[in-house]
Design a protein around this motif. Structure first.
Motif, PDB file in Angstrom:
ATOM      1  N   LEU A 119       0.832  -1.221   0.000  1.00 24.96           N
ATOM      2  CA  LEU A 119       0.000   0.000   0.000  1.00 24.96           C
ATOM      3  C   LEU A 119       0.861   1.264   0.000  1.00 24.96           C
ATOM      4  N   TRP A 120       1.977   1.192   0.703  1.00 21.88           N
ATOM      5  CA  TRP A 120       2.894   2.349   0.724  1.00 21.88           C
ATOM      6  C   TRP A 120       3.427   2.584  -0.694  1.00 21.88           C
ATOM      7  N   THR A 121       3.819   1.480  -1.362  1.00 21.36           N
ATOM      8  CA  THR A 121       4.364   1.593  -2.724  1.00 21.36           C
ATOM      9  C   THR A 121       3.292   2.114  -3.682  1.00 21.36           C
ATOM     10  N   ILE A 122       2.082   1.614  -3.533  1.00 23.89           N
ATOM     11  CA  ILE A 122       0.978   2.076  -4.399  1.00 23.89           C
ATOM     12  C   ILE A 122       0.801   3.591  -4.223  1.00 23.89           C
ATOM     13  N   ASP A 123       0.859   4.033  -2.972  1.00 24.06           N
ATOM     14  CA  ASP A 123       0.698   5.471  -2.718  1.00 24.06           C
ATOM     15  C   ASP A 123       1.826   6.274  -3.390  1.00 24.06           C
ATOM     16  N   GLN A 124       3.039   5.734  -3.350  1.00 24.25           N
ATOM     17  CA  GLN A 124       4.157   6.421  -4.031  1.00 24.25           C
ATOM     18  C   GLN A 124       3.897   6.503  -5.535  1.00 24.25           C
ATOM     19  N   GLU A 125       3.428   5.382  -6.097  1.00 22.39           N
ATOM     20  CA  GLU A 125       3.164   5.342  -7.544  1.00 22.39           C
ATOM     21  C   GLU A 125       2.017   6.281  -7.922  1.00 22.39           C
ATOM     22  N   LEU A 126       1.042   6.408  -7.031  1.00 20.50           N
ATOM     23  CA  LEU A 126      -0.061   7.345  -7.294  1.00 20.50           C
ATOM     24  C   LEU A 126       0.473   8.780  -7.352  1.00 20.50           C
ATOM     25  N   GLY A 127       1.488   9.041  -6.544  1.00 21.86           N
ATOM     26  CA  GLY A 127       2.132  10.363  -6.573  1.00 21.86           C
ATOM     27  C   GLY A 127       2.773  10.606  -7.930  1.00 21.86           C
ATOM     28  N   LYS A 128       3.412   9.566  -8.484  1.00 20.76           N
ATOM     29  CA  LYS A 128       4.058   9.728  -9.801  1.00 20.76           C
ATOM     30  C   LYS A 128       3.010   9.939 -10.890  1.00 20.76           C
ATOM     31  N   LEU A 129       1.926   9.180 -10.766  1.00 15.90           N
ATOM     32  CA  LEU A 129       0.827   9.312 -11.738  1.00 15.90           C
ATOM     33  C   LEU A 129       0.263  10.742 -11.679  1.00 15.90           C
ATOM     34  N   HIS A 130       0.132  11.242 -10.464  1.00 20.35           N
ATOM     35  CA  HIS A 130      -0.375  12.608 -10.276  1.00 20.35           C
ATOM     36  C   HIS A 130       0.560  13.622 -10.942  1.00 20.35           C
ATOM     37  N   ASN A 131       1.883  13.465 -10.694  1.00 19.30           N
ATOM     38  CA  ASN A 131       2.836  14.418 -11.280  1.00 19.30           C
ATOM     39  C   ASN A 131       2.811  14.367 -12.798  1.00 19.30           C
ATOM     40  N   ALA A 132       2.704  13.143 -13.344  1.00 22.16           N
ATOM     41  CA  ALA A 132       2.681  12.993 -14.805  1.00 22.16           C
ATOM     42  C   ALA A 132       1.439  13.679 -15.376  1.00 22.16           C
ATOM     43  N   SER A 133       0.326  13.535 -14.671  1.00 18.66           N
ATOM     44  CA  SER A 133      -0.926  14.123 -15.168  1.00 18.66           C
ATOM     45  C   SER A 133      -0.874  15.654 -15.096  1.00 18.66           C
ATOM     46  N   VAL A 134      -0.286  16.183 -13.993  1.00 23.33           N
ATOM     47  CA  VAL A 134      -0.181  17.641 -13.860  1.00 23.33           C
ATOM     48  C   VAL A 134       0.722  18.192 -14.962  1.00 23.33           C
ATOM     49  N   GLN A 135       1.814  17.451 -15.238  1.00 27.16           N
ATOM     50  CA  GLN A 135       2.746  17.881 -16.275  1.00 27.16           C
ATOM     51  C   GLN A 135       2.057  17.870 -17.647  1.00 27.16           C
ATOM     52  N   ALA A 136       1.311  16.772 -17.901  1.00 26.06           N
ATOM     53  CA  ALA A 136       0.628  16.636 -19.208  1.00 26.06           C
ATOM     54  C   ALA A 136      -0.401  17.744 -19.396  1.00 26.06           C
ATOM     55  N   SER A 137      -1.138  18.087 -18.334  1.00 31.62           N
ATOM     56  CA  SER A 137      -2.172  19.119 -18.507  1.00 31.62           C
ATOM     57  C   SER A 137      -1.563  20.521 -18.628  1.00 31.62           C
ATOM     58  N   GLY A 138      -0.282  20.671 -18.223  1.00 30.20           N
ATOM     59  CA  GLY A 138       0.379  21.973 -18.353  1.00 30.20           C
ATOM     60  C   GLY A 138       1.044  22.145 -19.705  1.00 30.20           C
ATOM     61  N   GLU A 139       1.071  21.084 -20.507  1.00 31.14           N
ATOM     62  CA  GLU A 139       1.750  21.149 -21.819  1.00 31.14           C
ATOM     63  C   GLU A 139       0.962  21.947 -22.835  1.00 31.14           C
TER      64      GLU A 139
END
Ligand code: OFO
Length: 182
Positions: free
Chosen positions: A162-182
């Motif tokens: 669950l800790w790892t999943i939460d870390q990966e969700l953070g990466k998914l979040h960053n990727a999505s924020v980056q994509a929407s800022g493009e």
């Protein structure tokens, strides 16, 4: 002269289309409240990255709501501030939260498709064209929600899962924020 006739003379937005758009305003507003509630639960449970993901998602849903809200008024209609009730505050697990998100996004896609279908059938090409942004957005949101849910199967929830999943969700979040800022 009946109200409906006056409306028809002064604008091209049909009453039926306005109703459907206002229903969508409500749905987007509910999505925002739903994700905010999920974000709060994740925060309280210590899933910091999942919370961040959902706080951002709640803001995006409000933006989706406001885009339609303004469109209705600009088209000569009356955008209605929706009643937001029956928001769930507690969840059984982090996995359940993400299962509910995917289920909800699929419902939203159906509602968007229904508006697009209606707009086309009544030859309201302005609304048809306006809604294309939502068609693309829903494709992205469904993909994103599916990716998030897949993490639970790929990583597993045992041990540090669950800790790892939460870390990966953070990466998914960053990727999505980056994509929407493009
Ligand atoms: Fe508004 O896209 Fe999700 O619900």
């Amino acid at each position: 002269m009946k109200v409906k006739e006056i409306v028809t003379l002064q604008r091209s937005l049909l009453v039926d289309t306005e109703k459907l758009l206002n229903k969508q305003v409500e749905m987007e507003g509910k999505s925002s409240a739903y994700y905010l509630s999920m974000a709060s639960w994740c925060d309280m449970m210590g899933y910091a990255n999942a919370a961040k993901y959902l706080y951002t998602h709640a803001d995006e849903e409000r933006m989706h709501m406001m885009k339609i809200f303004r469109y209705i008024n600009e088209a000569g209609g009356h955008a209605i501030q929706p009643e937001i009730t029956d928001i769930r505050h507690n969840f059984n697990s982090l996995r359940e939260v993400f299962e509910l998100i995917l289920e909800h996004e699929i419902k939203v896609t159906k509602a968007i498709n229904n508006i697009v279908d209606h707009a086309f059938s009544v030859k309201d090409f302005a609304t048809f064209s306006f809604m294309q942004w939502y068609v693309t957005e829903q494709r992205e949101e469904e993909t994103m929600s599916r990716r998030a849910l897949e993490l639970f199967d790929i990583i597993g929830e045992e041990g540090v899962g669950l800790w790892t999943i939460d870390q990966e969700l953070g990466k998914l979040h960053n990727a999505s924020v980056q994509a929407s800022g493009e």
